[in-house]
Structure formats: C-alpha cells, structure tokens
Write a protein that holds these residues in place. Structure first.
Motif, mmCIF file in Angstrom:
data_model
loop_
_atom_site.group_PDB
_atom_site.id
_atom_site.type_symbol
_atom_site.label_atom_id
_atom_site.label_comp_id
_atom_site.label_asym_id
_atom_site.label_seq_id
_atom_site.Cartn_x
_atom_site.Cartn_y
_atom_site.Cartn_z
ATOM 1 N N VAL A 40 0.849 -1.187 0.000
ATOM 2 C CA VAL A 40 0.000 0.000 0.000
ATOM 3 C C VAL A 40 0.889 1.243 0.000
ATOM 4 O O VAL A 40 1.772 1.377 0.853
ATOM 5 C CB VAL A 40 -0.933 0.018 1.228
ATOM 6 N N HIS A 41 0.649 2.122 -0.966
ATOM 7 C CA HIS A 41 1.376 3.388 -1.051
ATOM 8 C C HIS A 41 0.382 4.513 -0.774
ATOM 9 O O HIS A 41 -0.550 4.704 -1.560
ATOM 10 C CB HIS A 41 2.006 3.585 -2.429
ATOM 11 N N GLU A 42 0.579 5.221 0.317
ATOM 12 C CA GLU A 42 -0.286 6.350 0.651
ATOM 13 C C GLU A 42 0.283 7.591 -0.027
ATOM 14 O O GLU A 42 1.268 8.165 0.429
ATOM 15 C CB GLU A 42 -0.377 6.524 2.157
ATOM 16 N N ILE A 43 -0.341 7.969 -1.126
ATOM 17 C CA ILE A 43 0.220 9.043 -1.942
ATOM 18 C C ILE A 43 0.117 10.407 -1.262
ATOM 19 O O ILE A 43 0.872 11.307 -1.611
ATOM 20 C CB ILE A 43 -0.378 9.075 -3.364
ATOM 21 N N ASP A 44 -0.772 10.547 -0.278
ATOM 22 C CA ASP A 44 -0.850 11.829 0.420
ATOM 23 C C ASP A 44 0.329 12.017 1.373
ATOM 24 O O ASP A 44 0.547 13.109 1.877
ATOM 25 C CB ASP A 44 -2.180 11.990 1.155
#
Length: 99
Positions: A40-44
């Motif tokens: 999971v990549h949290e772009i924020d």
C-alpha cells in the motif's frame, strides 16, 4: 508516471491510497480477507503525491484512489474491484499472489 509504474510492479498486488480515504481502507481489507497482503502506497504522504495522482488518472483510473494494480496492470478503483469480486473474477486474478 514512471514512479507509479515502478511501484505498481514491486509486488503482485499494489494499491495506491490516501490515508483518510474510507474506500481505500475497504479495498485493502477486501484483499486481506481474500488472503492477499498488498503493498500500500499512501500518496498523500509522498512528496510526489500530486504527480502520482495525476499519473494514475492518466493511466485510466476513474478515481485516483484507491488505484489497484494486479500483476503490474491497472485494474481500477473501488467500482472495478468490487464488480470483479461480485462476479467471481477477482479471485482468479489474485490466486498467484495469495499466501
């Protein structure tokens, strides 16, 4: 776009999310319940998050998050993932990546 594609291929199932997005959380839980633990990549929380969001949209995702990639290919956002799941088509896609 290069960063998104590089990250999208680092594991069998990759999800780009935002930390405050409830649909992102729901999609992540769905995969976990199906025996897949996605990257999971949290772009924020990424300094290049805005550019990543634009790249995801340009790739054809109707909503920038969650953006689900399976086997390095864009599957889509919540609607596409849930449609695949309800039709029984998601399980064969993720079978190679299950624990």
């Amino acid at each position: 776009m290069e960063k998104v594609m590089r990250l999208a291929t680092e594991k069998g199932v990759v999800i780009f999310t935002k930390s405050s997005c409830c649909m992102c959380y729901a999609v992540n839980i769905l995969f976990r319940e199906l025996g897949v633990f996605p990257v999971v990549h949290e772009i924020d929380k990424d300094p290049e998050g805005k550019e990543m969001e634009k790249a995801i949209t340009k790739l054809g995702c109707n909503a920038p998050v969650p953006a689900v990639f399976i086997g390095g290919k864009l599957v889509g956002s919540t609607n596409e993932v849930m449609s695949l799941h309800l039709s029984g088509s998601l399980t064969p896609l993720i079978r190679p990546f299950r624990l």
